[in-house]
Design a protein around this motif. Structure first.
Motif, PDB file in Angstrom:
ATOM      1  N   PHE A  96       0.842  -1.191   0.000  1.00 59.58           N
ATOM      2  CA  PHE A  96       0.000   0.000   0.000  1.00 59.58           C
ATOM      3  C   PHE A  96       0.879   1.243   0.000  1.00 59.58           C
ATOM      4  CE2 PHE A  96      -2.478  -3.409   1.930  1.00 59.58           C
ATOM      5  CZ  PHE A  96      -3.623  -3.359   1.146  1.00 59.58           C
ATOM      6  N   ASN A  97       0.319   2.348  -0.463  1.00 51.87           N
ATOM      7  CA  ASN A  97       1.094   3.585  -0.632  1.00 51.87           C
ATOM      8  C   ASN A  97       1.066   4.493   0.591  1.00 51.87           C
ATOM      9  OD1 ASN A  97      -1.438   4.699  -0.647  1.00 51.87           O
ATOM     10  ND2 ASN A  97      -1.386   5.373  -2.758  1.00 51.87           N
ATOM     11  N   GLY A  98       0.717   3.981   1.735  1.00 52.36           N
ATOM     12  CA  GLY A  98       0.647   4.799   2.947  1.00 52.36           C
ATOM     13  C   GLY A  98      -0.763   5.129   3.367  1.00 52.36           C
ATOM     14  N   GLU A  99      -1.718   4.990   2.457  1.00 46.69           N
ATOM     15  CA  GLU A  99      -3.131   5.157   2.803  1.00 46.69           C
ATOM     16  C   GLU A  99      -3.676   3.754   3.041  1.00 46.69           C
ATOM     17  OE1 GLU A  99      -5.246   7.431  -0.092  1.00 46.69           O
ATOM     18  OE2 GLU A  99      -3.873   9.111   0.064  1.00 46.69           O
ATOM     19  N   TYR A 100      -3.488   3.284   4.270  1.00 44.50           N
ATOM     20  CA  TYR A 100      -3.804   1.895   4.586  1.00 44.50           C
ATOM     21  C   TYR A 100      -5.302   1.697   4.794  1.00 44.50           C
ATOM     22  CZ  TYR A 100       1.182   1.957   5.420  1.00 44.50           C
ATOM     23  OH  TYR A 100       2.533   2.124   5.283  1.00 44.50           O
ATOM     24  N   PRO A 101      -5.818   0.562   4.321  1.00 46.30           N
ATOM     25  CA  PRO A 101      -7.232   0.262   4.556  1.00 46.30           C
ATOM     26  C   PRO A 101      -7.472  -0.099   6.025  1.00 46.30           C
ATOM     27  CG  PRO A 101      -6.152  -1.544   3.389  1.00 46.30           C
ATOM     28  CD  PRO A 101      -5.143  -0.468   3.529  1.00 46.30           C
ATOM     29  N   SER A 102      -8.724  -0.080   6.419  1.00 42.23           N
ATOM     30  CA  SER A 102      -9.095  -0.628   7.725  1.00 42.23           C
ATOM     31  C   SER A 102      -8.751  -2.104   7.694  1.00 42.23           C
ATOM     32  CB  SER A 102     -10.595  -0.465   7.968  1.00 42.23           C
ATOM     33  OG  SER A 102     -10.945   0.895   7.941  1.00 42.23           O
ATOM     34  N   ARG A 103      -8.449  -2.683   8.867  1.00 41.31           N
ATOM     35  CA  ARG A 103      -8.023  -4.082   8.857  1.00 41.31           C
ATOM     36  C   ARG A 103      -8.348  -4.762  10.172  1.00 41.31           C
ATOM     37  NH1 ARG A 103      -1.757  -5.221   8.783  1.00 41.31           N
ATOM     38  NH2 ARG A 103      -2.028  -4.673  10.961  1.00 41.31           N
ATOM     39  N   SER A 104      -8.635  -6.041  10.056  1.00 40.32           N
ATOM     40  CA  SER A 104      -8.708  -6.929  11.211  1.00 40.32           C
ATOM     41  C   SER A 104      -7.704  -8.035  10.961  1.00 40.32           C
ATOM     42  CB  SER A 104     -10.102  -7.556  11.337  1.00 40.32           C
ATOM     43  OG  SER A 104     -11.081  -6.562  11.488  1.00 40.32           O
ATOM     44  N   CYS A 105      -7.095  -8.543  12.026  1.00 40.52           N
ATOM     45  CA  CYS A 105      -6.171  -9.665  11.911  1.00 40.52           C
ATOM     46  C   CYS A 105      -6.494 -10.638  13.034  1.00 40.52           C
ATOM     47  CB  CYS A 105      -4.727  -9.201  11.997  1.00 40.52           C
ATOM     48  SG  CYS A 105      -3.533 -10.559  11.849  1.00 40.52           S
ATOM     49  N   VAL A 106      -6.738 -11.882  12.672  1.00 40.79           N
ATOM     50  CA  VAL A 106      -7.078 -12.881  13.678  1.00 40.79           C
ATOM     51  C   VAL A 106      -6.255 -14.147  13.476  1.00 40.79           C
ATOM     52  CG1 VAL A 106      -9.429 -12.043  14.054  1.00 40.79           C
ATOM     53  CG2 VAL A 106      -9.011 -13.734  12.290  1.00 40.79           C
ATOM     54  N   GLN A 107      -5.958 -14.784  14.588  1.00 39.84           N
ATOM     55  CA  GLN A 107      -5.303 -16.098  14.530  1.00 39.84           C
ATOM     56  C   GLN A 107      -6.400 -17.146  14.443  1.00 39.84           C
ATOM     57  OE1 GLN A 107      -1.990 -17.113  17.187  1.00 39.84           O
ATOM     58  NE2 GLN A 107      -3.154 -18.922  17.787  1.00 39.84           N
ATOM     59  N   VAL A 108      -6.192 -18.115  13.568  1.00 39.31           N
ATOM     60  CA  VAL A 108      -7.159 -19.194  13.392  1.00 39.31           C
ATOM     61  C   VAL A 108      -6.475 -20.532  13.663  1.00 39.31           C
ATOM     62  CG1 VAL A 108      -8.588 -17.908  11.753  1.00 39.31           C
ATOM     63  CG2 VAL A 108      -6.702 -19.293  10.899  1.00 39.31           C
ATOM     64  N   ALA A 109      -7.273 -21.532  13.990  1.00 38.03           N
ATOM     65  CA  ALA A 109      -6.712 -22.849  14.298  1.00 38.03           C
ATOM     66  C   ALA A 109      -6.086 -23.494  13.070  1.00 38.03           C
ATOM     67  CB  ALA A 109      -7.785 -23.762  14.892  1.00 38.03           C
ATOM     68  N   ARG A 110      -6.767 -23.366  11.934  1.00 36.91           N
ATOM     69  CA  ARG A 110      -6.260 -23.957  10.691  1.00 36.91           C
ATOM     70  C   ARG A 110      -6.772 -23.160   9.507  1.00 36.91           C
ATOM     71  NH1 ARG A 110      -7.460 -30.116  10.096  1.00 36.91           N
ATOM     72  NH2 ARG A 110      -6.181 -29.770   8.263  1.00 36.91           N
ATOM     73  N   LEU A 111      -6.011 -23.236   8.421  1.00 37.63           N
ATOM     74  CA  LEU A 111      -6.438 -22.657   7.154  1.00 37.63           C
ATOM     75  C   LEU A 111      -6.446 -23.768   6.109  1.00 37.63           C
ATOM     76  CD1 LEU A 111      -4.399 -19.323   7.230  1.00 37.63           C
ATOM     77  CD2 LEU A 111      -6.885 -19.529   7.244  1.00 37.63           C
ATOM     78  N   PRO A 112      -7.256 -23.616   5.057  1.00 38.53           N
ATOM     79  CA  PRO A 112      -7.276 -24.639   4.013  1.00 38.53           C
ATOM     80  C   PRO A 112      -5.879 -24.927   3.463  1.00 38.53           C
ATOM     81  CG  PRO A 112      -9.054 -23.067   3.683  1.00 38.53           C
ATOM     82  CD  PRO A 112      -8.187 -22.525   4.783  1.00 38.53           C
ATOM     83  N   MET A 113      -5.655 -26.143   3.079  1.00 40.72           N
ATOM     84  CA  MET A 113      -4.403 -26.603   2.470  1.00 40.72           C
ATOM     85  C   MET A 113      -3.198 -26.475   3.404  1.00 40.72           C
ATOM     86  SD  MET A 113      -4.916 -25.027  -1.400  1.00 40.72           S
ATOM     87  CE  MET A 113      -3.304 -25.585  -1.938  1.00 40.72           C
ATOM     88  N   GLY A 114      -3.437 -26.195   4.690  1.00 41.63           N
ATOM     89  CA  GLY A 114      -2.332 -25.997   5.614  1.00 41.63           C
ATOM     90  C   GLY A 114      -1.678 -24.636   5.485  1.00 41.63           C
TER      91      GLY A 114
END
Length: 125
Positions: A96-114
């Motif tokens: 991004f060019n410094g104008e960052y979008p709103s964001r959420s970040c979460v830890q999950v137990a698993r994601l598809p395909m590992g």
């Protein structure tokens, strides 16, 4: 209402019953993008490469819809291990060019395909 499915060969095909994304009027909603390397069709090696691949895949979907990363207004980042947050955060920010979008970040137990990271976004056209 103008509603269209987004589909591009420049990003991984859906691995289940969902679309890469939708454009509804000026809004674009992407599905979560794993860190799949488009050259191999497999997950990239490690968190650094998977994060880059995930962002490149999002970019390809947005471009197919007539938008780009500069028009992203919200992202959700899913990580398999929150200890990877600083690495993911640094790579993510570089797209991004410094104008960052709103964001959420979460830890999950698993994601598809590992997968180690998956990123989805909402953008405007």
């Amino acid at each position: 209402m103008d509603k269209n499915i987004i589909a591009t060969e420049k990003a991984p095909k859906a691995i289940g019953p969902y679309s890469q994304g939708w454009r509804i009027d000026r809004f674009i909603f992407t599905s979560g993008q794993l860190g799949i390397d488009m050259e191999t069709g497999k997950l990239a090696e490690g968190i650094v490469n998977q994060t880059h691949a995930s962002m490149k895949n999002l970019k390809a979907i947005l471009e197919e819809a007539g938008s780009d990363l500069e028009h992203v207004i919200k992202t959700t980042v899913f990580v398999q291990n929150l200890n990877d947050f600083s690495v993911v955060n640094e790579i993510y920010g570089s797209y991004f060019n410094g104008e960052y979008p709103s964001r959420s970040c979460v830890q999950v137990a698993r994601l598809p395909m590992g997968g180690l990271v998956e990123i989805e976004c909402i953008a405007i056209k």
